[in-house]
Design a protein around this motif. Sequence first.
Motif, PDB file in Angstrom:
ATOM      1  N   MET A 346       0.837  -1.200   0.000  1.00 51.80           N
ATOM      2  CA  MET A 346       0.000   0.000   0.000  1.00 51.80           C
ATOM      3  C   MET A 346       0.876   1.256   0.000  1.00 51.80           C
ATOM      4  O   MET A 346       0.644   2.206  -0.751  1.00 51.80           O
ATOM      5  N   MET A 347       1.919   1.230   0.856  1.00 54.22           N
ATOM      6  CA  MET A 347       2.811   2.395   0.951  1.00 54.22           C
ATOM      7  C   MET A 347       3.450   2.697  -0.403  1.00 54.22           C
ATOM      8  O   MET A 347       3.655   3.850  -0.783  1.00 54.22           O
ATOM      9  N   THR A 348       3.785   1.619  -1.128  1.00 51.35           N
ATOM     10  CA  THR A 348       4.490   1.761  -2.403  1.00 51.35           C
ATOM     11  C   THR A 348       3.543   2.160  -3.525  1.00 51.35           C
ATOM     12  O   THR A 348       3.830   3.058  -4.318  1.00 51.35           O
ATOM     13  N   GLN A 349       2.380   1.495  -3.591  1.00 57.11           N
ATOM     14  CA  GLN A 349       1.515   1.654  -4.762  1.00 57.11           C
ATOM     15  C   GLN A 349       0.560   2.824  -4.653  1.00 57.11           C
ATOM     16  O   GLN A 349       0.009   3.267  -5.652  1.00 57.11           O
ATOM     17  N   GLN A 350       0.323   3.324  -3.433  1.00 53.87           N
ATOM     18  CA  GLN A 350      -0.690   4.373  -3.309  1.00 53.87           C
ATOM     19  C   GLN A 350      -0.123   5.637  -2.696  1.00 53.87           C
ATOM     20  O   GLN A 350      -0.536   6.078  -1.643  1.00 53.87           O
ATOM     21  N   GLN A 351       0.897   6.172  -3.398  1.00 55.83           N
ATOM     22  CA  GLN A 351       1.554   7.374  -2.890  1.00 55.83           C
ATOM     23  C   GLN A 351       0.793   8.610  -3.352  1.00 55.83           C
ATOM     24  O   GLN A 351       0.240   8.641  -4.446  1.00 55.83           O
ATOM     25  N   TYR A 352       0.827   9.609  -2.500  1.00 57.09           N
ATOM     26  CA  TYR A 352       0.228  10.899  -2.840  1.00 57.09           C
ATOM     27  C   TYR A 352       1.028  11.546  -3.972  1.00 57.09           C
ATOM     28  O   TYR A 352       2.252  11.615  -3.917  1.00 57.09           O
ATOM     29  N   ARG A 353       0.337  11.972  -5.012  1.00 59.45           N
ATOM     30  CA  ARG A 353       0.974  12.722  -6.108  1.00 59.45           C
ATOM     31  C   ARG A 353       0.287  14.071  -6.176  1.00 59.45           C
ATOM     32  O   ARG A 353      -0.861  14.140  -6.604  1.00 59.45           O
ATOM     33  N   PRO A 354       0.967  15.152  -5.768  1.00 56.03           N
ATOM     34  CA  PRO A 354       0.311  16.468  -5.819  1.00 56.03           C
ATOM     35  C   PRO A 354      -0.081  16.803  -7.255  1.00 56.03           C
ATOM     36  O   PRO A 354       0.676  16.504  -8.176  1.00 56.03           O
ATOM     37  N   SER A 355      -1.273  17.402  -7.437  1.00 58.78           N
ATOM     38  CA  SER A 355      -1.675  17.743  -8.805  1.00 58.78           C
ATOM     39  C   SER A 355      -0.834  18.925  -9.275  1.00 58.78           C
ATOM     40  O   SER A 355      -0.521  19.820  -8.491  1.00 58.78           O
ATOM     41  N   PRO A 356      -0.429  18.924 -10.553  1.00 58.52           N
ATOM     42  CA  PRO A 356       0.476  19.982 -11.018  1.00 58.52           C
ATOM     43  C   PRO A 356      -0.196  21.354 -10.923  1.00 58.52           C
ATOM     44  O   PRO A 356      -1.386  21.484 -11.240  1.00 58.52           O
ATOM     45  N   PRO A 357       0.542  22.373 -10.472  1.00 60.66           N
ATOM     46  CA  PRO A 357      -0.018  23.714 -10.322  1.00 60.66           C
ATOM     47  C   PRO A 357      -0.274  24.365 -11.672  1.00 60.66           C
ATOM     48  O   PRO A 357       0.430  24.077 -12.623  1.00 60.66           O
ATOM     49  N   PRO A 358      -1.283  25.243 -11.739  1.00 61.13           N
ATOM     50  CA  PRO A 358      -1.569  25.931 -13.005  1.00 61.13           C
ATOM     51  C   PRO A 358      -0.364  26.773 -13.434  1.00 61.13           C
ATOM     52  O   PRO A 358       0.006  26.784 -14.588  1.00 61.13           O
ATOM     53  N   GLN A 359       0.271  27.483 -12.495  1.00 55.96           N
ATOM     54  CA  GLN A 359       1.442  28.291 -12.861  1.00 55.96           C
ATOM     55  C   GLN A 359       2.579  27.881 -11.939  1.00 55.96           C
ATOM     56  O   GLN A 359       2.491  28.059 -10.726  1.00 55.96           O
ATOM     57  N   ASP A 360       3.618  27.341 -12.536  1.00 57.08           N
ATOM     58  CA  ASP A 360       4.746  26.880 -11.713  1.00 57.08           C
ATOM     59  C   ASP A 360       5.229  27.961 -10.775  1.00 57.08           C
ATOM     60  O   ASP A 360       5.447  27.734  -9.604  1.00 57.08           O
ATOM     61  N   HIS A 361       5.393  29.158 -11.325  1.00 54.10           N
ATOM     62  CA  HIS A 361       6.015  30.235 -10.540  1.00 54.10           C
ATOM     63  C   HIS A 361       5.226  30.515  -9.258  1.00 54.10           C
ATOM     64  O   HIS A 361       5.775  30.517  -8.168  1.00 54.10           O
ATOM     65  N   ALA A 362       3.923  30.675  -9.412  1.00 50.78           N
ATOM     66  CA  ALA A 362       3.088  31.013  -8.251  1.00 50.78           C
ATOM     67  C   ALA A 362       3.153  29.890  -7.213  1.00 50.78           C
ATOM     68  O   ALA A 362       3.287  30.139  -6.025  1.00 50.78           O
ATOM     69  N   GLN A 363       3.083  28.638  -7.700  1.00 54.51           N
ATOM     70  CA  GLN A 363       3.061  27.502  -6.774  1.00 54.51           C
ATOM     71  C   GLN A 363       4.387  27.430  -5.999  1.00 54.51           C
ATOM     72  O   GLN A 363       4.392  27.234  -4.803  1.00 54.51           O
ATOM     73  N   ASN A 364       5.500  27.622  -6.719  1.00 57.24           N
ATOM     74  CA  ASN A 364       6.791  27.542  -6.036  1.00 57.24           C
ATOM     75  C   ASN A 364       6.892  28.592  -4.953  1.00 57.24           C
ATOM     76  O   ASN A 364       7.377  28.334  -3.867  1.00 57.24           O
ATOM     77  N   HIS A 365       6.429  29.768  -5.287  1.00 59.62           N
ATOM     78  CA  HIS A 365       6.476  30.847  -4.303  1.00 59.62           C
ATOM     79  C   HIS A 365       5.698  30.417  -3.056  1.00 59.62           C
ATOM     80  O   HIS A 365       6.114  30.619  -1.931  1.00 59.62           O
TER      81      HIS A 365
END
Length: 544
Positions: A346-365
């Motif tokens: 379960m730990m291996t197969q069901q890892q959380y994957r954050p959904s990609p942010p609409p704008q990289d720059h804003a998300q990184n900030h």
Amino acid sequence: KMDLHDKEILPGEILPVVIIGNGPSGICLSYLLSGYTPYLSPEASHPNPLLHSKLGEHPHLSLLEQDLEYLCEGLEGRSSNPVAVLFDSLLLPDSDFGLDHTSPLEWRYEPERAIPHLVLGKGPPGGAWHAMEGSMLTLSLANWMELPGLKLKDWMREKRRSVRNDRATPAEIASYYQHYVSQMSLEQSFACGTTVTSVTRQPGNQEGSPPCWRVMGLQRREGEELGDGSFVSEEVPFSLLAHNVVLATGTHDIPARLGVEGESLPFVCHSFWELEAAISRGELDQSSDPVLVVGAGLTAADAVLAAHHLNTPVYHAFRRSVTDPGLIFNQLPKLLYPEYHKVHQMMTQQQYRPSPPPQDHAQNHNDHSSSSSPLSPSSLSPSFSTTSSSPSSYPGYLSFPRYRVVAFRPDQKCVLESDSGQRTVVQVSKALVLIGAHPNLTFLDDNGRPLGINPEEPITCRRNPIEVNPFTNNVVAADGPGMYAMGPLVGENFVRFLKGGALAIASDLAKRQREGGGSGDGDLTTDRLMDRWVDRQLTTQTEA
């Protein structure tokens, strides 16, 4: 159960050995010090040909008189402690492969070899096993939990009609250890209800008394009987002198904490039984908010299984990666532990994957901002479909490998942060922080820190055990000779392997006794003390 009052034996009298802790470590050492001696059985064979031929070189000598370092050379096993691997392979040859090869050892009772000793413990013999969760199966196969001379399987067969599998519950194990002490007639060496408060080095004096260890503490005793038949218990101080002192207290005393903001909030727990209590009160079911389990050891896995069993959703956060060889699941044979293998899957197969942010720059900030800043809605309470394998084989479970908890909030939200600094907030019903425990060594100077491999850090089983000589278990940084440590305090978590520490210590004590330096003024003290012990045991028995 013995009273320590008959025990500060005579003023100035020095016991050969005091063992602090009456769990499996202390019990096993008591067995070896009570005259039970392992020999190579004449008709036996060992599956390891090299070890077999070494053991055949001195067949008349007991294992306690052989050169353990020589016997250990070239052996490999699941413990980093060489004597543990040796003794394990002699007690349970080839058991890693699930094989039931007969042990080549035969045990002889040789009372003349016994070394008088006293085992101190807070509760009944069995130590922390009496406080563990009642219903869970233990991690180890039953025969890995057993002590020499009494087959756990045979004992379990007598206790319950059918042995479903080779695993036992902690309650059964605790009761086995208690039974073992009486079956092997070790009770006269056990003083239960005792709490040790200090262990200090005592200098020698002008009267010729040698330097030794002073062990002080309190013993709980039943006092006078009240009208309703109950007793008033009182704590009576005691003080003992010993040539040798063995630290065998285990590490289950104080749950480790993360040290983060909000950790004392009521929804944050630090022990498995708090989860069990919430379950038995009916607080958790499939409609609950998820339970957050923090940690990747076996207790954390037990918590995941318990919540999963109720269909309560689980978030599971841990610092290591799922492939880290240090992760306990990567060290367990899959066949023998199907349920832990399932958790690892379960730990291996069901890892959380954050959904990609609409704008990289804003998300990184946003990632690197403080936890009080607004978080993007996408990172709030991740949905259970965000896993790497599209069809979810274990619905309602999500793992957060290489994440740490930054804070717990009063509104039952937890802030998690990944290795790369990305933060996620999850809404939970309960958080269980199950990241191990620290031993209670308050009776030692600075809680025993100076004795650790890293003297700057507190003693812990996995990260900073007490440093000992691997072949004698002598504590390297002790204030004087004759201090030993064994079991979880030296990083040996499994009962299966802590028996090796008992062998190393018993063998070193026997060697020092043969050389005449085991107990100050040589064997005379031991003989005199043994006579007095026997006298006192006889008088106690006749009085009883």
